[in-house]
Scaffold this motif. Sequence first.
Motif, PDB file in Angstrom:
ATOM      1  N   LEU A   1       0.832  -1.199   0.000  1.00 37.06           N
ATOM      2  CA  LEU A   1       0.000   0.000   0.000  1.00 37.06           C
ATOM      3  C   LEU A   1       0.869   1.252   0.000  1.00 37.06           C
ATOM      4  O   LEU A   1       1.990   1.241   0.522  1.00 37.06           O
ATOM      5  CB  LEU A   1      -0.905   0.023   1.229  1.00 37.06           C
ATOM      6  CG  LEU A   1      -2.040  -0.987   1.210  1.00 37.06           C
ATOM      7  CD1 LEU A   1      -2.680  -1.098   2.586  1.00 37.06           C
ATOM      8  CD2 LEU A   1      -3.081  -0.589   0.177  1.00 37.06           C
ATOM      9  N   PRO A   2       0.355   2.339  -0.563  1.00 33.99           N
ATOM     10  CA  PRO A   2       1.119   3.583  -0.513  1.00 33.99           C
ATOM     11  C   PRO A   2       1.239   4.082   0.923  1.00 33.99           C
ATOM     12  O   PRO A   2       0.389   3.776   1.766  1.00 33.99           O
ATOM     13  CB  PRO A   2       0.283   4.554  -1.357  1.00 33.99           C
ATOM     14  CG  PRO A   2      -1.070   3.951  -1.467  1.00 33.99           C
ATOM     15  CD  PRO A   2      -0.936   2.483  -1.234  1.00 33.99           C
ATOM     16  N   ALA A   3       2.280   4.820   1.170  1.00 31.13           N
ATOM     17  CA  ALA A   3       2.443   5.412   2.503  1.00 31.13           C
ATOM     18  C   ALA A   3       1.342   6.438   2.710  1.00 31.13           C
ATOM     19  O   ALA A   3       1.177   7.355   1.897  1.00 31.13           O
ATOM     20  CB  ALA A   3       3.817   6.065   2.623  1.00 31.13           C
ATOM     21  N   ALA A   4       0.558   6.260   3.751  1.00 32.61           N
ATOM     22  CA  ALA A   4      -0.529   7.189   4.083  1.00 32.61           C
ATOM     23  C   ALA A   4      -0.903   6.956   5.538  1.00 32.61           C
ATOM     24  O   ALA A   4      -0.796   5.825   6.036  1.00 32.61           O
ATOM     25  CB  ALA A   4      -1.736   6.953   3.176  1.00 32.61           C
ATOM     26  N   PRO A   5      -1.353   7.988   6.229  1.00 32.60           N
ATOM     27  CA  PRO A   5      -1.684   7.837   7.645  1.00 32.60           C
ATOM     28  C   PRO A   5      -2.797   6.825   7.908  1.00 32.60           C
ATOM     29  O   PRO A   5      -2.888   6.278   8.997  1.00 32.60           O
ATOM     30  CB  PRO A   5      -2.144   9.244   8.066  1.00 32.60           C
ATOM     31  CG  PRO A   5      -1.842  10.154   6.944  1.00 32.60           C
ATOM     32  CD  PRO A   5      -1.529   9.342   5.740  1.00 32.60           C
ATOM     33  N   TRP A   6      -3.633   6.551   6.925  1.00 33.54           N
ATOM     34  CA  TRP A   6      -4.758   5.642   7.130  1.00 33.54           C
ATOM     35  C   TRP A   6      -4.417   4.198   6.794  1.00 33.54           C
ATOM     36  O   TRP A   6      -5.251   3.316   6.966  1.00 33.54           O
ATOM     37  CB  TRP A   6      -5.992   6.095   6.341  1.00 33.54           C
ATOM     38  CG  TRP A   6      -5.684   6.461   4.924  1.00 33.54           C
ATOM     39  CD1 TRP A   6      -5.657   5.628   3.850  1.00 33.54           C
ATOM     40  CD2 TRP A   6      -5.362   7.750   4.438  1.00 33.54           C
ATOM     41  NE1 TRP A   6      -5.321   6.315   2.719  1.00 33.54           N
ATOM     42  CE2 TRP A   6      -5.143   7.627   3.055  1.00 33.54           C
ATOM     43  CE3 TRP A   6      -5.228   9.012   5.026  1.00 33.54           C
ATOM     44  CZ2 TRP A   6      -4.796   8.714   2.254  1.00 33.54           C
ATOM     45  CZ3 TRP A   6      -4.893  10.073   4.226  1.00 33.54           C
ATOM     46  CH2 TRP A   6      -4.680   9.928   2.866  1.00 33.54           C
ATOM     47  N   PHE A   7      -3.204   3.919   6.315  1.00 38.30           N
ATOM     48  CA  PHE A   7      -2.761   2.549   6.063  1.00 38.30           C
ATOM     49  C   PHE A   7      -1.687   2.165   7.065  1.00 38.30           C
ATOM     50  O   PHE A   7      -0.805   2.966   7.385  1.00 38.30           O
ATOM     51  CB  PHE A   7      -2.189   2.390   4.651  1.00 38.30           C
ATOM     52  CG  PHE A   7      -3.191   2.581   3.546  1.00 38.30           C
ATOM     53  CD1 PHE A   7      -4.424   1.963   3.575  1.00 38.30           C
ATOM     54  CD2 PHE A   7      -2.885   3.381   2.458  1.00 38.30           C
ATOM     55  CE1 PHE A   7      -5.345   2.133   2.546  1.00 38.30           C
ATOM     56  CE2 PHE A   7      -3.789   3.565   1.421  1.00 38.30           C
ATOM     57  CZ  PHE A   7      -5.016   2.933   1.472  1.00 38.30           C
ATOM     58  N   GLU A   8      -1.731   0.935   7.517  1.00 40.07           N
ATOM     59  CA  GLU A   8      -0.688   0.415   8.398  1.00 40.07           C
ATOM     60  C   GLU A   8       0.636   0.402   7.625  1.00 40.07           C
ATOM     61  O   GLU A   8       0.680  -0.081   6.487  1.00 40.07           O
ATOM     62  CB  GLU A   8      -1.060  -1.002   8.836  1.00 40.07           C
ATOM     63  CG  GLU A   8      -0.043  -1.645   9.728  1.00 40.07           C
ATOM     64  CD  GLU A   8      -0.409  -3.088  10.084  1.00 40.07           C
ATOM     65  OE1 GLU A   8       0.515  -3.824  10.428  1.00 40.07           O
ATOM     66  OE2 GLU A   8      -1.589  -3.445   9.996  1.00 40.07           O
ATOM     67  N   PRO A   9       1.701   0.922   8.221  1.00 38.59           N
ATOM     68  CA  PRO A   9       2.988   0.937   7.512  1.00 38.59           C
ATOM     69  C   PRO A   9       3.401  -0.478   7.099  1.00 38.59           C
ATOM     70  O   PRO A   9       3.302  -1.423   7.883  1.00 38.59           O
ATOM     71  CB  PRO A   9       3.957   1.503   8.552  1.00 38.59           C
ATOM     72  CG  PRO A   9       3.095   2.291   9.491  1.00 38.59           C
ATOM     73  CD  PRO A   9       1.781   1.561   9.533  1.00 38.59           C
ATOM     74  N   GLY A  10       3.813  -0.620   5.852  1.00 37.73           N
ATOM     75  CA  GLY A  10       4.289  -1.885   5.336  1.00 37.73           C
ATOM     76  C   GLY A  10       3.192  -2.866   4.944  1.00 37.73           C
ATOM     77  O   GLY A  10       3.499  -3.978   4.512  1.00 37.73           O
TER      78      GLY A  10
END
Length: 173
Positions: free
Chosen positions: A127-136
């Motif tokens: 997933l792209p880096a974004a505050p709403w996605f878990e990192p990695g």
Amino acid sequence: MVTPLPDLTGERADLLAALDQQRGFLRYTARGLTDEQAQRRTTVSELTLGGLVKHVAGVEERWLRFAVGGAEAMRAEGAPDDADSWAEQFRMTDGETLDVLLERYRAVAEHTDNLVATLDLDSEQALPAAPWFEPGASWSVRRVLLHVIAETSQHAGHADILREALDGQKTMG
């Protein structure tokens, strides 16, 4: 409605049937509208029926680019990159018509359906880096399709509220 793909069965057929049902609700809600009606705000929000059709087509297109080519492909080809361009995806701009937006949505849907017929549903992309996605975190093609179904369903509901406020017409009920 998008023409069903021959020989598609099982999970792929089920995912596409669910997506096409929600697409159909959105298209049905926009039936018989003039461009002026499709541009009209009928609630306190900025949402319009034409803007929702435009947005949902763009969301589906971007997420399927992600499913095939990852986060970088998702950002390619005019993806919103600032607040102004993000807001524009929810509005019919000068020169856009509802018929053109609906035709674009049909073409996006056809492309999606053809991809679903061939992609490995278990294939994953980071997933792209974004505050709403878990990192990695990564999403499979299957998860992307479930997200597109949910997004389409949510916005079909928004469209139904806008249409009812516009002229009393409803998709269901």
